[in-house]
Design an enzyme around this catalytic site. Structure first.
Site, PDB file in Angstrom:
ATOM      1  N   TYR A 136      22.437  -3.271  -0.419  1.00 22.57           N
ATOM      2  CA  TYR A 136      21.518  -2.225  -0.083  1.00 22.57           C
ATOM      3  C   TYR A 136      21.758  -1.069  -0.555  1.00 22.57           C
ATOM      4  CZ  TYR A 136      18.618  -5.598   2.199  1.00 22.57           C
ATOM      5  OH  TYR A 136      17.750  -6.615   2.412  1.00 22.57           O
ATOM      6  N   ARG A 159      20.698  -0.608  -4.003  1.00 22.40           N
ATOM      7  CA  ARG A 159      19.223  -0.514  -4.147  1.00 22.40           C
ATOM      8  C   ARG A 159      19.002   1.194  -3.588  1.00 22.40           C
ATOM      9  NH1 ARG A 159      16.822  -5.135  -0.750  1.00 22.40           N
ATOM     10  NH2 ARG A 159      14.817  -4.265  -1.452  1.00 22.40           N
ATOM     11  N   GLN A 217       4.506  -2.983   1.848  1.00 20.00           N
ATOM     12  CA  GLN A 217       6.068  -3.884   1.920  1.00 20.00           C
ATOM     13  C   GLN A 217       7.215  -3.434   1.403  1.00 20.00           C
ATOM     14  OE1 GLN A 217       4.379  -8.307   1.213  1.00 20.00           O
ATOM     15  NE2 GLN A 217       3.158  -6.857  -0.005  1.00 20.00           N
ATOM     16  N   VAL A 242      10.464  -0.904   0.716  1.00 23.20           N
ATOM     17  CA  VAL A 242      11.170  -0.281   1.635  1.00 23.20           C
ATOM     18  C   VAL A 242      11.817   1.131   0.965  1.00 23.20           C
ATOM     19  CG1 VAL A 242      12.208  -2.292   2.767  1.00 23.20           C
ATOM     20  CG2 VAL A 242      13.238  -1.707   0.653  1.00 23.20           C
ATOM     21  N   HIS A 274       7.915  -3.398   6.431  1.00 23.77           N
ATOM     22  CA  HIS A 274       9.155  -4.122   6.169  1.00 23.77           C
ATOM     23  C   HIS A 274      10.237  -3.299   6.199  1.00 23.77           C
ATOM     24  CE1 HIS A 274       6.902  -7.822   3.858  1.00 23.77           C
ATOM     25  NE2 HIS A 274       6.859  -7.631   4.996  1.00 23.77           N
ATOM     26  N   CYS A 278      22.300   0.464  13.791  1.00 25.79           N
ATOM     27  CA  CYS A 278      23.248  -0.315  14.236  1.00 25.79           C
ATOM     28  C   CYS A 278      22.678  -1.686  14.694  1.00 25.79           C
ATOM     29  CB  CYS A 278      23.630   0.210  15.839  1.00 25.79           C
ATOM     30  SG  CYS A 278      24.918  -0.736  16.426  1.00 25.79           S
ATOM     31  N   CYS A 333      28.758   1.967  13.998  1.00 26.51           N
ATOM     32  CA  CYS A 333      27.783   2.782  14.812  1.00 26.51           C
ATOM     33  C   CYS A 333      28.754   3.653  15.670  1.00 26.51           C
ATOM     34  CB  CYS A 333      27.152   1.716  15.891  1.00 26.51           C
ATOM     35  SG  CYS A 333      26.151   2.642  17.089  1.00 26.51           S
ATOM     36  N   GLY A 356       0.115  -4.611  -6.660  1.00 26.88           N
ATOM     37  CA  GLY A 356       1.214  -4.985  -6.943  1.00 26.88           C
ATOM     38  C   GLY A 356       2.090  -6.010  -5.969  1.00 26.88           C
ATOM     39  N   ASN A 412      -2.863  -6.552 -10.151  1.00 29.66           N
ATOM     40  CA  ASN A 412      -1.820  -7.319 -10.169  1.00 29.66           C
ATOM     41  C   ASN A 412      -1.535  -7.629 -11.849  1.00 29.66           C
ATOM     42  OD1 ASN A 412       0.273  -7.852  -8.120  1.00 29.66           O
ATOM     43  ND2 ASN A 412       0.285  -9.779  -9.524  1.00 29.66           N
TER      44      ASN A 412
HETATM   45  C1  BV8 Z   1       8.807 -13.513  10.239  1.00 27.93           C
HETATM   46  C2  BV8 Z   1      12.511  -6.323   3.468  1.00 27.93           C
HETATM   47  C3  BV8 Z   1       8.947 -14.415  12.407  1.00 27.93           C
HETATM   48  C4  BV8 Z   1      14.021  -6.505   3.075  1.00 27.93           C
HETATM   49  C5  BV8 Z   1      11.002  -8.248   3.178  1.00 27.93           C
HETATM   50  C6  BV8 Z   1       3.978 -18.277   6.887  1.00 27.93           C
HETATM   51  C7  BV8 Z   1       3.914 -19.121   5.798  1.00 27.93           C
HETATM   52  C8  BV8 Z   1       4.891 -19.283   4.899  1.00 27.93           C
HETATM   53  C9  BV8 Z   1       6.225 -18.484   5.344  1.00 27.93           C
HETATM   54  C10 BV8 Z   1       6.219 -17.705   6.381  1.00 27.93           C
HETATM   55  C11 BV8 Z   1       5.219 -17.757   7.053  1.00 27.93           C
HETATM   56  N1  BV8 Z   1       5.429 -16.998   8.388  1.00 27.93           N
HETATM   57  C12 BV8 Z   1       6.676 -16.530   8.170  1.00 27.93           C
HETATM   58  C13 BV8 Z   1       7.410 -17.243   7.069  1.00 27.93           C
HETATM   59  C14 BV8 Z   1       8.539 -16.997   6.610  1.00 27.93           C
HETATM   60  C15 BV8 Z   1       8.986 -15.545   5.752  1.00 27.93           C
HETATM   61  C16 BV8 Z   1       8.038 -15.656   4.393  1.00 27.93           C
HETATM   62  O1  BV8 Z   1       7.000 -15.083   4.507  1.00 27.93           O
HETATM   63  N2  BV8 Z   1       8.797 -16.372   3.572  1.00 27.93           N
HETATM   64  C17 BV8 Z   1       7.694 -16.666   2.231  1.00 27.93           C
HETATM   65  C18 BV8 Z   1       8.556 -15.949   1.249  1.00 27.93           C
HETATM   66  C19 BV8 Z   1       7.805 -18.053   1.925  1.00 27.93           C
HETATM   67  N3  BV8 Z   1       8.469 -14.509   6.488  1.00 27.93           N
HETATM   68  C20 BV8 Z   1       9.427 -13.840   7.309  1.00 27.93           C
HETATM   69  O2  BV8 Z   1      10.431 -14.238   7.405  1.00 27.93           O
HETATM   70  C21 BV8 Z   1       8.836 -12.281   8.044  1.00 27.93           C
HETATM   71  N4  BV8 Z   1       9.386 -12.476   9.649  1.00 27.93           N
HETATM   72  O3  BV8 Z   1       7.846 -14.269  10.003  1.00 27.93           O
HETATM   73  O4  BV8 Z   1       9.274 -13.565  11.609  1.00 27.93           O
HETATM   74  C22 BV8 Z   1       9.423 -14.018  13.920  1.00 27.93           C
HETATM   75  C23 BV8 Z   1       8.280 -13.721  14.998  1.00 27.93           C
HETATM   76  C24 BV8 Z   1       8.951 -13.501  16.027  1.00 27.93           C
HETATM   77  C25 BV8 Z   1      10.307 -13.416  16.195  1.00 27.93           C
HETATM   78  C26 BV8 Z   1      11.203 -13.800  15.261  1.00 27.93           C
HETATM   79  C27 BV8 Z   1      10.779 -14.335  13.968  1.00 27.93           C
HETATM   80  C28 BV8 Z   1       9.796 -11.410   7.356  1.00 27.93           C
HETATM   81  C29 BV8 Z   1       9.073 -11.182   5.934  1.00 27.93           C
HETATM   82  C30 BV8 Z   1       9.633  -9.767   5.506  1.00 27.93           C
HETATM   83  C31 BV8 Z   1      10.930  -9.958   4.606  1.00 27.93           C
HETATM   84  N5  BV8 Z   1      11.414  -8.628   4.250  1.00 27.93           N
HETATM   85  N6  BV8 Z   1      11.536  -6.967   2.730  1.00 27.93           N
HETATM   86  C32 BV8 Z   1      14.231  -6.025   1.634  1.00 27.93           C
HETATM   87  O5  BV8 Z   1      13.435  -5.387   0.912  1.00 27.93           O
HETATM   88  O6  BV8 Z   1      15.414  -6.372   1.084  1.00 27.93           O
HETATM   89  S1  BV8 Z   1      10.122  -8.916   2.081  1.00 27.93           S
HETATM   90  C33 BV8 Z   1      10.379  -8.582   0.562  1.00 27.93           C
HETATM   91  O7  BV8 Z   1       9.440  -9.527  -0.137  1.00 27.93           O
HETATM   92  C34 BV8 Z   1       9.723  -7.114  -0.079  1.00 27.93           C
HETATM   93  O8  BV8 Z   1       9.245  -6.212   1.063  1.00 27.93           O
HETATM   94  C35 BV8 Z   1       8.726  -7.319  -0.960  1.00 27.93           C
HETATM   95  O9  BV8 Z   1       7.778  -6.616  -1.108  1.00 27.93           O
HETATM   96  C36 BV8 Z   1       8.285  -8.686  -0.586  1.00 27.93           C
HETATM   97  C37 BV8 Z   1       7.873  -9.457  -1.604  1.00 27.93           C
HETATM   98  O10 BV8 Z   1       6.549  -9.309  -1.796  1.00 27.93           O
HETATM   99  P1  BV8 Z   1       5.990  -8.462  -2.807  1.00 27.93           P
HETATM  100  O11 BV8 Z   1       6.054  -7.135  -2.461  1.00 27.93           O
HETATM  101  O12 BV8 Z   1       4.802  -8.828  -3.322  1.00 27.93           O
HETATM  102  O13 BV8 Z   1       7.176  -8.520  -4.236  1.00 27.93           O
HETATM  103  P2  BV8 Z   1       7.163  -9.561  -4.915  1.00 27.93           P
HETATM  104  O14 BV8 Z   1       8.271  -9.415  -6.048  1.00 27.93           O
HETATM  105  O15 BV8 Z   1       7.038 -10.975  -4.223  1.00 27.93           O
HETATM  106  O16 BV8 Z   1       5.641  -9.640  -6.089  1.00 27.93           O
HETATM  107  C38 BV8 Z   1       5.602  -8.395  -6.827  1.00 27.93           C
HETATM  108  C39 BV8 Z   1       4.212  -8.667  -7.404  1.00 27.93           C
HETATM  109  O17 BV8 Z   1       3.900  -7.567  -8.288  1.00 27.93           O
HETATM  110  C40 BV8 Z   1       4.084  -9.805  -8.390  1.00 27.93           C
HETATM  111  O18 BV8 Z   1       2.935 -10.540  -8.333  1.00 27.93           O
HETATM  112  C41 BV8 Z   1       4.149  -9.281  -9.915  1.00 27.93           C
HETATM  113  O19 BV8 Z   1       3.426  -9.879 -10.694  1.00 27.93           O
HETATM  114  C42 BV8 Z   1       3.341  -7.869  -9.552  1.00 27.93           C
HETATM  115  N7  BV8 Z   1       3.910  -6.723 -10.489  1.00 27.93           N
HETATM  116  C43 BV8 Z   1       5.142  -6.698 -10.872  1.00 27.93           C
HETATM  117  N8  BV8 Z   1       5.032  -5.484 -11.823  1.00 27.93           N
HETATM  118  C44 BV8 Z   1       3.702  -4.951 -11.586  1.00 27.93           C
HETATM  119  C45 BV8 Z   1       3.229  -6.046 -11.003  1.00 27.93           C
HETATM  120  N9  BV8 Z   1       1.744  -5.689 -10.590  1.00 27.93           N
HETATM  121  C46 BV8 Z   1       1.160  -4.517 -11.237  1.00 27.93           C
HETATM  122  N10 BV8 Z   1       1.801  -3.708 -11.913  1.00 27.93           N
HETATM  123  C47 BV8 Z   1       3.244  -4.078 -12.261  1.00 27.93           C
HETATM  124  N11 BV8 Z   1       3.801  -2.958 -12.927  1.00 27.93           N
HETATM  125 ZN    ZN Z   2      25.642   0.532  18.237  1.00 22.67          ZN
END
Ligand code: BV8
Ligand code: ZN
Length: 268
Positions: free
Chosen positions: A76, A79, A110, A112, A128, A136, A165, A205, A231
């Site tokens: 992080y 990043r 989405q 950060v 996110h 902490c 912390c 995106g 996209n």
């Molecule tokens: C939760 C912070 C419950 C961290 C991130 C239902 C169905 C399936 C799975 C799940 C579901 N419900 C929950 C899940 C599990 C999981 C999930 O979604 N898994 C998936 C991947 C299978 N979700 C979770 O765990 C969420 N939490 O549900 O908790 C709960 C409830 C109560 C109590 C306890 C628990 C939490 C999800 C958040 C995770 N954190 N980020 C960090 O950044 O390190 S998500 C992370 O992924 C980023 O935020 C990022 O943004 C995101 C990915 O998505 P995108 O932003 O779309 O990025 P990606 O790379 O995927 O795509 C980029 C796109 O841009 C591509 O299409 C590419 O072609 C395009 N592109 C690239 N360049 C360009 C472009 N387009 C145009 N121009 C360009 N130049």
């Molecule tokens: Zn603390």
């Protein structure tokens, strides 16, 4: 669904520009793709350096952090140094400009990073979390008073022990939402309300694969919104969308904003 690859304003679907200029409420959801052209890797990109053998979804978890806090905190901080060295691109600026025209233009992200803010977007909803808001792990105290990044991290990254912390001595963690963690409740509830009340929902995106953020455009459509995807590659939402613009956000978004200005002579 008509997929177009607009290189010029003239190649934009006229119906889209008309829909946008007549809209009362526009909601935009951005993903890592909008920051890709500022040099920030997306979640689809392979990791490099110290983290080459990891997949982001494995590292972006509290389990990984508790197992190897220095590896995850180092990632992080790497990043964060990439973010501080990056600049907003034309896509970020176009959304900030669009926002100035619409009384109800809401930006959900989405991402950060803070590139939307640095491009002038007033108050993006960070679904996110934010790299700039470490807290902490135990007591949740915001530790944003950590010394700002002074020197850039080495290219390949390094392990860094997270600071402790100041309140309880717990480990400081990144201020992001990890996989398996709930999204900030008030932020997500507000995002759902905005999505359900808008008449145009732009997906910019994002792979639309991460839930529950990926459910917002579907919910908007269910409530009568027009969906538009911008996209560089196909997404699962394409088939639900009235407009699919294939190409980079940094080239397409400025075309859209310019065309909206041309259509709406009343805009200053
Ligand atoms: C939760 C912070 C419950 C961290 C991130 C239902 C169905 C399936 C799975 C799940 C579901 N419900 C929950 C899940 C599990 C999981 C999930 O979604 N898994 C998936 C991947 C299978 N979700 C979770 O765990 C969420 N939490 O549900 O908790 C709960 C409830 C109560 C109590 C306890 C628990 C939490 C999800 C958040 C995770 N954190 N980020 C960090 O950044 O390190 S998500 C992370 O992924 C980023 O935020 C990022 O943004 C995101 C990915 O998505 P995108 O932003 O779309 O990025 P990606 O790379 O995927 O795509 C980029 C796109 O841009 C591509 O299409 C590419 O072609 C395009 N592109 C690239 N360049 C360009 C472009 N387009 C145009 N121009 C360009 N130049
Ligand atoms: Zn603390």
């Amino acid at each position: 669904m008509n997929v177009v690859q607009p290189q010029t304003e003239r190649e934009l679907p006229p119906a889209l520009i008309q829909t946008l200029t007549r809209a009362k409420r526009i909601v935009t959801l951005t993903g890592a793709g909008i920051s890709a052209e500022s040099g920030l890797p997306t979640f689809r990109d392979k990791l490099t350096g110290l983290w080459t053998n990891y997949n982001p979804a494995q590292l972006a978890t509290s389990e990984a952090f508790l197992r190897e806090p220095d590896l995850v905190w180092g990632w992080y901080k790497w990043r964060e140094s990439q973010m501080l060295a990056a600049k907003p691109n034309a896509g970020h600026y176009a959304l900030a400009k669009m926002e100035t025209q619409f009384p109800r233009f809401d930006l959900l992200t989405q991402n950060v990073d803070n590139l939307h803010e640095r491009a002038g977007s007033a108050s993006p909803f960070h679904l996110h979390g934010e790299l700039t808001k470490p807290r902490c792990f135990d007591c949740g105290t915001l530790n944003a008073i950590l010394p700002p990044m002074i020197s850039p991290e080495p290219e390949g990254g390094r392990r860094i022990n997270p600071p402790k912390c100041t309140q309880c001595g717990g480990l400081i963690r990144p201020g992001v939402v990890w996989f398996g963690e709930p999204l900030p409740e008030a932020t997500f509830d507000a995002a759902v309300t905005l999505a359900d009340a808008c008449d145009v929902f732009l997906c910019v995106g994002t792979s639309s694969l991460v839930h529950p953020a990926a459910e917002l455009p579907i919910s908007a459509k269910r409530n009568g919104a027009i969906l538009c995807i911008i996209n560089i590659e196909k997404t699962p939402l394409d088939r639900h969308s009235e407009f699919v613009l294939r190409g980079s956000t940094s080239s397409i978004l400025p075309l859209i904003v310019n065309a909206m200005y041309r259509t709406n002579a009343t805009w200053p």
